[in-house]
Design a protein around this motif. Structure first.
Motif, short mmCIF file in Angstrom:
data_model
loop_
_atom_site.label_atom_id
_atom_site.label_comp_id
_atom_site.label_asym_id
_atom_site.label_seq_id
_atom_site.Cartn_x
_atom_site.Cartn_y
_atom_site.Cartn_z
N LEU A 219 -8.36 15.61 -21.63
CA LEU A 219 -8.23 15.12 -20.26
C LEU A 219 -7.06 14.16 -20.13
N ASN A 220 -6.92 13.27 -21.09
CA ASN A 220 -5.84 12.29 -21.03
C ASN A 220 -4.47 12.95 -21.10
N LEU A 221 -4.34 13.99 -21.94
CA LEU A 221 -3.05 14.69 -22.06
C LEU A 221 -2.71 15.43 -20.77
N ALA A 222 -3.74 15.93 -20.09
CA ALA A 222 -3.49 16.63 -18.82
C ALA A 222 -3.04 15.65 -17.74
N VAL A 223 -3.72 14.52 -17.63
CA VAL A 223 -3.35 13.51 -16.62
C VAL A 223 -1.96 12.95 -16.92
N ARG A 224 -1.67 12.80 -18.19
CA ARG A 224 -0.38 12.22 -18.60
C ARG A 224 0.81 12.99 -18.00
N LYS A 225 0.65 14.34 -17.88
CA LYS A 225 1.75 15.15 -17.37
C LYS A 225 2.05 14.87 -15.90
N LEU A 226 1.06 14.30 -15.18
CA LEU A 226 1.25 14.08 -13.75
C LEU A 226 1.97 12.76 -13.44
N VAL B 158 5.76 13.22 -12.62
CA VAL B 158 6.13 13.92 -11.37
C VAL B 158 5.52 13.24 -10.15
N SER B 159 5.06 12.00 -10.30
CA SER B 159 4.40 11.30 -9.19
C SER B 159 5.12 10.00 -8.87
N GLU B 160 5.77 9.99 -7.75
CA GLU B 160 6.45 8.78 -7.26
C GLU B 160 6.28 8.70 -5.76
N PRO B 161 5.67 7.67 -5.18
CA PRO B 161 5.23 6.42 -5.78
C PRO B 161 4.22 6.63 -6.92
N PRO B 162 4.13 5.68 -7.82
CA PRO B 162 3.29 5.84 -9.01
C PRO B 162 1.81 5.99 -8.67
N LEU B 163 1.10 6.67 -9.59
CA LEU B 163 -0.34 6.91 -9.39
C LEU B 163 -1.13 5.62 -9.52
N TYR B 164 -2.18 5.51 -8.67
CA TYR B 164 -3.09 4.37 -8.75
C TYR B 164 -4.51 4.89 -8.69
N PHE B 165 -5.33 4.58 -9.73
CA PHE B 165 -6.68 5.13 -9.83
C PHE B 165 -7.77 4.13 -9.46
N GLY B 166 -7.40 2.99 -8.93
CA GLY B 166 -8.37 1.95 -8.62
C GLY B 166 -9.28 2.26 -7.45
N HIS B 167 -8.94 3.28 -6.65
CA HIS B 167 -9.77 3.62 -5.48
C HIS B 167 -10.36 5.03 -5.58
N VAL B 168 -10.52 5.54 -6.80
CA VAL B 168 -11.13 6.85 -6.96
C VAL B 168 -12.60 6.77 -6.56
N LYS B 169 -13.01 7.64 -5.65
CA LYS B 169 -14.38 7.62 -5.12
C LYS B 169 -15.26 8.73 -5.68
N ILE C 12 0.82 -1.21 0.00
CA ILE C 12 0.00 0.00 0.00
C ILE C 12 0.86 1.26 0.00
N GLN C 13 2.04 1.18 0.66
CA GLN C 13 2.90 2.36 0.73
C GLN C 13 3.71 2.59 -0.56
N ASP C 14 3.59 1.65 -1.52
CA ASP C 14 4.35 1.78 -2.76
C ASP C 14 3.55 2.44 -3.88
N LEU C 15 2.35 2.92 -3.57
CA LEU C 15 1.50 3.54 -4.59
C LEU C 15 0.95 4.87 -4.07
N THR C 16 0.67 5.79 -4.98
CA THR C 16 -0.02 7.02 -4.64
C THR C 16 -1.50 6.83 -4.94
N TYR C 17 -2.30 6.62 -3.90
CA TYR C 17 -3.72 6.34 -4.09
C TYR C 17 -4.48 7.64 -4.35
N ILE C 18 -5.09 7.72 -5.51
CA ILE C 18 -5.92 8.87 -5.86
C ILE C 18 -7.35 8.57 -5.44
#
Length: 379
Positions: A80-87, A90-101, A24-30
């Motif tokens: 939208l995809n091009l905007a998210v792509r830029k993030l 610059v995001s480490e731990p890597p982004l994870y979108f599986g828990h977006v509420k 869990i600590q190896d991902l950036t939960y969005i």
């Protein structure tokens, strides 16, 4: 010896099967995504809200006195995809979108790019259909940086409110993406999204303590944004159309407060005129009510009659506002077009809105007062 070799081999297979799973600590939960749109530059701005899950977990067992940090990232892009792509870079731990509420979209998106955003979100496999969607005219970065009361993390704000099967008291329920899309694509009913606002004056903790709340609905009809509906009308509509919602209502006599009642979830029935080429209907509404307090000395019969007249007036006023703005708040057309496909086809050819002021022919409201606070009332 052979049994030992087999056991070791099975263990190796099991270990190799879990090798791709990250801690869990190896991902950036969005947990929330925000979207805004600049019409002049024709450019999207995407916001991501990430939370520290270790601090959230501590809250369950014993609340920490330390404020919980909120991480908000933003980027701009032509899509939208091009905007998210830029993030990603610059995001480490890597982004994870599986828990977006929650998805928060500004009114600028609602008015100018809503169809494109809905289609993009609807087909994105990383986003769950149970995602809650809200609109706002606030700055999204400010919305994402607000904690819940007592410095609880943002996951305890109204943005993450559960749509549980328990009675909601004087509040608007959240709306899941799949439920909204089901109404949004129907040809003859309204779809609604809660509008989130920031209240900066009600709560204080040595200084003003801002909180988030639902202030009304953004209303759509036939895949078009129509208007913002204020809180009182939205609460009344939510109570009429949804289950497990109770609202407190004041009762006035000659402009002065006479009593306060609690209206529990009503039973609403629509009866159609079968001979009409367009939806023409009457409404029967039965309501179970509790008497919270009586300020003036009035009889129960008089009180019941006053509540019935008040509900009837509110319902007709809301209906007429819908006719004026070409919105079917009561979803009267939904059942009608399924029952009369040929009449619906003829109606579509005209291109006109299907409700008139006299389409609602009658309203019958029956109120039953069961309790006076904790005591049974005389019937």
């Amino acid at each position: 010896m052979v049994r030992s070799v087999i056991l070791i081999s099975v263990c190796c297979l099991m270990l190799s099967g879990c090798s791709g799973i990250k801690n869990i600590q190896d991902l950036t939960y969005i947990v929330s995504i925000g979207m805004d749109y600049d019409e002049e530059k024709e450019e999207y701005t995407v916001y991501l809200q990430g939370l520290n899950f270790l601090n959230v977990a501590k809250q369950e067992g014993g609340k920490s006195a330390e404020p919980v940090p909120i991480f908000v990232a933003s980027a701009k892009g032509e899509t939208l995809n091009l905007a998210v792509r830029k993030l990603y870079k610059v995001s480490e731990p890597p982004l994870y979108f599986g828990h977006v509420k929650t998805l928060v979209i500004t009114n600028r998106i609602v008015q100018h790019k809503f169809q494109e955003v809905v289609e993009e979100i609807g087909k994105n496999r990383s986003i769950r259909p149970t995602l809650h969607v809200v609109t706002t005219d606030e700055e999204i970065e400010e919305v994402f940086n607000i904690n819940a009361l007592f410095n609880y993390p943002a996951v305890y704000t109204v943005l993450f409110k559960k749509d549980a099967y328990e009675v909601a008291q004087n509040e608007i329920r959240p709306v899941a993406l799949m439920n909204f899309l089901r109404e949004y694509y129907e040809p003859m009913n309204a779809a609604k999204l809660p509008a989130v606002k920031i209240d900066k004056t009600s709560w204080k903790a040595e200084k003003d303590y801002p909180v988030l709340y639902f202030d009304g609905y953004s209303v759509f009809q036939n895949r078009k944004y129509m208007k913002e509906l204020g809180f009182e009308d939205s609460l009344f509509l939510n109570w009429l159309m949804e289950k497990y919602i109770a609202v407190d209502e004041r009762v006035d006599v000659e402009g002065k407060l006479a009593a306060a009642v609690k209206l529990e979830s009503p039973r609403l029935k629509i009866k159609y005129d079968e001979d009409s080429p367009t939806p023409k209907f009457s409404i029967d509404l039965s309501i179970r009510t509790d008497l919270l307090e009586k300020v003036q000395d009035i009889s129960m019969n008089r009180l019941t009659s006053l509540v019935e007249e008040e509900i009837k007036t509110k319902l007709r006023t809301l209906y007429l506002d819908g006719v004026k703005n070409k919105i079917d708040y009561l979803n009267a057309g939904e059942k009608w077009f399924r029952m009369h496909p040929e009449k619906f086809a003829d109606l579509q050819k005209t291109g006109h809105f299907y409700l008139e002021e006299d389409s609602l022919t009658d309203i019958e409201v029956k109120v039953q007062i069961f309790n006076f606070n904790s005591y049974k009332s005389n019937q």
